[in-house]
Design a protein around this motif. Structure first.
Motif, short mmCIF file in Angstrom:
data_model
loop_
_atom_site.label_atom_id
_atom_site.label_comp_id
_atom_site.label_asym_id
_atom_site.label_seq_id
_atom_site.Cartn_x
_atom_site.Cartn_y
_atom_site.Cartn_z
N ALA A 21 2.01 13.27 4.55
CA ALA A 21 2.64 11.97 4.80
C ALA A 21 2.62 11.65 6.29
O ALA A 21 2.27 10.53 6.70
CB ALA A 21 4.06 11.96 4.26
N LYS A 22 2.97 12.63 7.10
CA LYS A 22 3.00 12.42 8.55
C LYS A 22 1.62 12.07 9.07
O LYS A 22 1.47 11.16 9.93
CB LYS A 22 3.52 13.68 9.24
N PHE A 72 0.83 -1.19 0.00
CA PHE A 72 0.00 0.00 0.00
C PHE A 72 0.88 1.25 0.00
O PHE A 72 1.70 1.44 0.90
CB PHE A 72 -0.92 0.01 1.22
N ILE A 73 0.67 2.11 -1.02
CA ILE A 73 1.54 3.28 -1.20
C ILE A 73 0.69 4.54 -1.41
O ILE A 73 0.15 4.76 -2.50
CB ILE A 73 2.49 3.07 -2.40
N PRO A 74 0.57 5.37 -0.39
CA PRO A 74 -0.15 6.65 -0.56
C PRO A 74 0.65 7.61 -1.43
O PRO A 74 1.88 7.57 -1.48
CB PRO A 74 -0.27 7.18 0.87
N LYS A 75 -0.07 8.52 -2.09
CA LYS A 75 0.55 9.63 -2.83
C LYS A 75 0.20 10.92 -2.10
O LYS A 75 -0.97 11.18 -1.81
CB LYS A 75 0.03 9.69 -4.27
N VAL A 76 1.23 11.73 -1.82
CA VAL A 76 1.02 12.98 -1.10
C VAL A 76 1.74 14.11 -1.82
O VAL A 76 2.59 13.88 -2.69
CB VAL A 76 1.54 12.88 0.35
N SER A 77 1.38 15.32 -1.46
CA SER A 77 2.06 16.49 -2.04
C SER A 77 2.82 17.28 -0.99
O SER A 77 3.39 18.34 -1.30
CB SER A 77 1.04 17.41 -2.74
N SER A 78 2.86 16.76 0.25
CA SER A 78 3.58 17.46 1.31
C SER A 78 4.02 16.49 2.39
O SER A 78 3.36 15.46 2.62
CB SER A 78 2.70 18.56 1.94
N PRO A 79 5.10 16.81 3.10
CA PRO A 79 5.52 16.00 4.25
C PRO A 79 4.44 15.96 5.33
O PRO A 79 4.28 14.95 6.02
CB PRO A 79 6.78 16.71 4.75
N LYS A 80 3.70 17.06 5.48
CA LYS A 80 2.63 17.13 6.48
C LYS A 80 1.57 16.07 6.22
O LYS A 80 1.11 15.40 7.16
CB LYS A 80 2.00 18.53 6.47
N GLU A 91 12.67 12.58 6.33
CA GLU A 91 12.81 12.80 7.76
C GLU A 91 11.55 12.36 8.51
O GLU A 91 11.62 11.77 9.59
CB GLU A 91 13.11 14.27 8.05
N VAL A 92 10.38 12.66 7.93
CA VAL A 92 9.11 12.26 8.54
C VAL A 92 9.04 10.74 8.66
O VAL A 92 8.68 10.18 9.71
CB VAL A 92 7.92 12.78 7.72
N VAL A 93 9.39 10.06 7.58
CA VAL A 93 9.26 8.61 7.51
C VAL A 93 10.25 7.90 8.44
O VAL A 93 9.97 6.81 8.95
CB VAL A 93 9.44 8.15 6.04
#
Length: 373
Positions: free
Chosen positions: A143-144, A133-141, A195-197
């Protein structure tokens, strides 16, 4: 160019083909990319509209066509295959369940925050499912937020994450004002997301690849973004002008005949900005012209089909069929660089060569970022 490792799944090259809809990346393109050593991706957006008689029961047609396309791709390749799903789809849960039941290797989940998962998928036990499962995001926020939610609710974290920057094609996860102003570079978004991950990697003792997307066109681009911490790249635009791409030749020609100045932003009826190649239809809608909408089923949760100036799904399907006077081509900022139609294998050969050239040059010059060849 080393392999991409997602849990126990090994991909020969760290190249993911973007899932492009409607009907741009189906089994033909996806299987070719998988055979070349990347992740080939089938777009589920509007997929049922390619099924005869879809208007009678579009949800059923969507599910049926997704199964058909996955199985058709599997018949052509033993490589790694994925499905691209929009969280904004009204039948998102059912389509995700279908992909998992078909043992698809990976699912990319974008156009919304994939916080919740279908109960039928959870009942299987996420660690027992083959699918990554792989989400797509446009910001680190973003993703967090997703990683925190999955960690607390499912005791599980996404297997990887795609960070799609502002130079991508299609619907974008940025406000139009942001796209016309100063926006973060993809490199910055990648570094911050890595860094978030890392916190979650440490907690779960597992590597979570961060995949970069948006504006990546050459092997040199791949080398550069990987020097900032990306483990792989996702590329859509580069694969449109291939023989194996499932779109009509007229769609591909819109790329070949475009100039840099033709790449423009529009306001999509679904409330997101979209990057397209300007044509007659684009000029018409920018001038306020509308097209009657005959909606057989509300395919997007947020779509107010009684009010929209045109049906985005129908317009995209028109384009995929080559009816460019009644549609437009979604495209990334580099679409104008396409000059000829190639095979997928030729694209991979070029990406690998230019990647190696870039890394060799980087190693040879003092002070340059050093990327492993």
């Amino acid at each position: 160019m080393g392999p991409l490792q997602i849990g126990n799944l090994t991909v020969k090259y760290p190249i993911v083909q973007g899932g492009m809809g409607v009907a741009i990346s189906l089994s033909g393109l996806a299987s070719a990319v998988a055979n070349a050593g990347g992740i080939g991706v089938i777009s589920a957006a509007g997929i049922g509209m390619t099924e005869p008689g879809f208007a009678k029961d579009l949800p059923k047609a969507n599910k049926l066509q997704l199964i058909k396309q996955i199985r058709a791709a599997r018949a052509k390749t033993a490589g790694v295959l994925g499905v691209n799903l929009m969280v904004a789809l009204s039948d998102y849960d059912e389509m995700l369940e279908t992909a998992v039941n078909e043992d698809i290797d990976v699912v990319f989940m974008g156009a919304g925050l994939p916080l919740k998962l279908p109960q039928k998928v959870l009942d299987k036990g996420l660690s027992n499912i083959k699918t990554k499962f792989i989400p797509k995001v446009s910001s680190p926020k973003a993703a967090k937020l997703i990683f925190q939610y999955w960690d607390s609710k499912f005791n599980y974290i996404p297997d990887a994450v795609v960070v799609e920057g502002p130079k991508a094609g299609g619907h974008l996860g940025f406000k139009k004002a942001e796209l016309n102003g100063k926006i973060p570079e993809l490199s910055e978004l990648i570094q911050d997301t890595v860094e978030v991950v890392k916190t979650f990697e440490d907690k779960y003792s597992q590597k979570v690849p961060v995949i970069a997307a948006g504006g990546i066109y050459t092997g040199a681009d791949i080398a550069e973004i990987m020097s900032y911490g990306a483990s792989a790249v996702k590329m859509g635009t580069r694969f449109v002008t291939t023989h194996e791409c499932d779109a009509h030749i007229n769609f591909k020609r819109s790329y070949l005949e475009s100039a840099k100045s033709d790449i423009t932003l529009i306001d999509s009826p679904v409330g997101l900005p979209g990057r397209v190649i300007a044509n007659k239809f684009v000029h018409q809608i920018k001038n306020g012209e509308t097209r009657p909408v005959n909606c057989p089923w509300q395919c997007l949760k947020s779509c107010k089909y009684e009010e929209v100036p045109y049906c985005i799904s129908q317009v995209l399907l028109n384009s995929a069929k080559g009816k460019m006077d009644h549609g437009f081509a979604f495209a990334g900022t580099n679409a104008y660089r396409a000059k000829t139609i190639q095979s997928v294998d030729q694209v991979f050969d070029d990406l690998i060569k230019t990647y190696k050239d870039a890394t060799i040059n980087a190693l040879a010059l003092p002070g340059m970022c050093k990327v492993a060849v």
